[in-house]
Design an enzyme around this catalytic site. Sequence first.
Site, PDB file in Angstrom:
ATOM      1  N   GLY A  68       0.682  -1.418   0.140  1.00 11.85           N
ATOM      2  CA  GLY A  68      -0.182   0.450   0.018  1.00 11.85           C
ATOM      3  C   GLY A  68       0.963   1.529   0.031  1.00 11.85           C
ATOM      4  O   GLY A  68       2.403   1.581   0.377  1.00 11.85           O
ATOM      5  N   ASN A  69      -0.089   2.457   0.161  1.00  7.35           N
ATOM      6  CA  ASN A  69       0.837   4.071  -0.139  1.00  7.35           C
ATOM      7  C   ASN A  69       1.625   3.827   0.988  1.00  7.35           C
ATOM      8  O   ASN A  69       2.700   4.358   1.136  1.00  7.35           O
ATOM      9  CB  ASN A  69       0.076   4.738  -0.221  1.00  7.35           C
ATOM     10  N   VAL A  70       1.165   4.055   2.615  1.00  8.94           N
ATOM     11  CA  VAL A  70       1.662   3.214   3.413  1.00  8.94           C
ATOM     12  C   VAL A  70       2.857   3.254   3.686  1.00  8.94           C
ATOM     13  O   VAL A  70       4.056   3.395   4.230  1.00  8.94           O
ATOM     14  CB  VAL A  70       0.433   3.600   4.798  1.00  8.94           C
ATOM     15  N   SER A 129      -2.112 -10.515  -2.829  1.00 10.06           N
ATOM     16  CA  SER A 129      -1.105  -9.689  -2.888  1.00 10.06           C
ATOM     17  C   SER A 129      -0.148  -9.788  -3.127  1.00 10.06           C
ATOM     18  O   SER A 129       1.283  -9.816  -2.909  1.00 10.06           O
ATOM     19  CB  SER A 129      -1.082  -8.235  -2.365  1.00 10.06           C
ATOM     20  N   CYS A 183      -3.825  11.168  10.750  1.00 10.02           N
ATOM     21  CA  CYS A 183      -2.515  11.936  10.222  1.00 10.02           C
ATOM     22  C   CYS A 183      -2.976  13.747  10.239  1.00 10.02           C
ATOM     23  O   CYS A 183      -1.654  14.194  10.430  1.00 10.02           O
ATOM     24  CB  CYS A 183      -2.858  12.619   8.445  1.00 10.02           C
ATOM     25  N   SER A 197      -5.107  11.704  -0.992  1.00  7.53           N
ATOM     26  CA  SER A 197      -4.464  10.623  -0.416  1.00  7.53           C
ATOM     27  C   SER A 197      -4.477  10.036   0.610  1.00  7.53           C
ATOM     28  O   SER A 197      -4.124   8.862   0.901  1.00  7.53           O
ATOM     29  CB  SER A 197      -2.901  10.751  -0.193  1.00  7.53           C
ATOM     30  N   PRO A 234     -16.321  15.829 -21.226  1.00  6.02           N
ATOM     31  CA  PRO A 234     -17.827  15.856 -21.024  1.00  6.02           C
ATOM     32  C   PRO A 234     -18.397  13.902 -21.375  1.00  6.02           C
ATOM     33  O   PRO A 234     -19.267  13.802 -20.517  1.00  6.02           O
ATOM     34  CB  PRO A 234     -18.757  17.135 -21.602  1.00  6.02           C
ATOM     35  N   ARG A 290     -11.904  18.028   2.757  1.00  7.96           N
ATOM     36  CA  ARG A 290     -11.924  16.890   1.809  1.00  7.96           C
ATOM     37  C   ARG A 290     -11.255  17.990   0.856  1.00  7.96           C
ATOM     38  O   ARG A 290     -12.695  18.646  -0.044  1.00  7.96           O
ATOM     39  CB  ARG A 290     -11.998  15.930   1.561  1.00  7.96           C
ATOM     40  N   HIS A 338      -1.309  17.535   3.505  1.00  7.03           N
ATOM     41  CA  HIS A 338      -2.585  17.959   4.911  1.00  7.03           C
ATOM     42  C   HIS A 338      -2.152  19.149   5.293  1.00  7.03           C
ATOM     43  O   HIS A 338      -1.176  19.623   5.575  1.00  7.03           O
ATOM     44  CB  HIS A 338      -3.304  17.155   5.696  1.00  7.03           C
TER      45      HIS A 338
END
Length: 340
Positions: free
Chosen positions: A12-14, A40, A130, A160, A180, A236, A243
Amino acid sequence: MGYKVVVVGATGNVGREMLNILDERKFPVDELAVLASRKSMGTEVSFGEKTLKTKDLDTFDFTGWDIALFAVGSDATKKYAPVAAKSGCVVIDNSSLYRYDPDVPLIVPEVNPEAIHGYSKKNIIANPNCSTAQMVVALKPLHDRARIKRVVVSTYQSVSGAGKGGADELWDQTKSIYNPTDDKPPKTFTKQIAFNVIPHIDVFLDSGETKEEWKMVAETKKIVDPKIKVTATCVRVPVFVGHSESINIEFEDFLDEDEARDILREAPGVMVIDKREDGGYVTPVECVGDYATFISRIRQDSTIDNGINLWCVSDNLRKGAALNAVQIAETLGNRVLKKG
């Protein structure tokens, strides 16, 4: 002699960011295992110049391993973290599962490193939300000087923070605005995020606040001081990483803005960029990939006796997640395990 380290959720990203930061900060790793779900398993991830294949979390034996960095959701953490902890491996958890457990320390190393010793009750340490992590880094040195009574914070949180799905949705919707015929209705978020802002993160509570807002209140009290009153509005915004927070602080004692600026310049983990001119402040784009929590726009609040306003920006995948987890591991090593 170093540590045997496990990264859980390495695809994962983290999880990937944890691997990057372990390498960048030269954490003393003797042996490293990277784990993921069975679907995975075998996925390759990078650790410095090495390429590692993920192993199956479900069948992994944590016995003999020193530290496990967990970057999976609360459901998986609930199942596997106790298994790792009972095996003698100290769990540093990035989910929200254990943050409010009185027997689990909630740590931001620049703020409350002494709380690390509480890990022994369950062999688990919690990593904060976070948005809370970057805010308390700014609050603590000011609190030590003038005692904070109340905090009013509005957050501007990047997509994210909602994982890969959030980033993909912003990208796809942005492209669809100019095409569109290629409509991309919201899936990860409740409304369109491209060219929009959404005042809703996590679920709504009976009080009317969202759980993200509640987290900032509860975690600030646990990490800094239970007497501090906090009210938050979490939003968001269409930013990929980073952030931002607009923070209004009311103190018990008067604190001059120049002294506040000087205190923050000396504070660990903080970088003050505060010039009263065009561009004399930090925005999310500029904080990406950096370790620091950036503070700008420090100024007196003339509407109350003892008030300061400031702007706070940080890379949420780093200080808000992976970096703080690695810093916890460093603190654990320096203060408790002392092997590295």
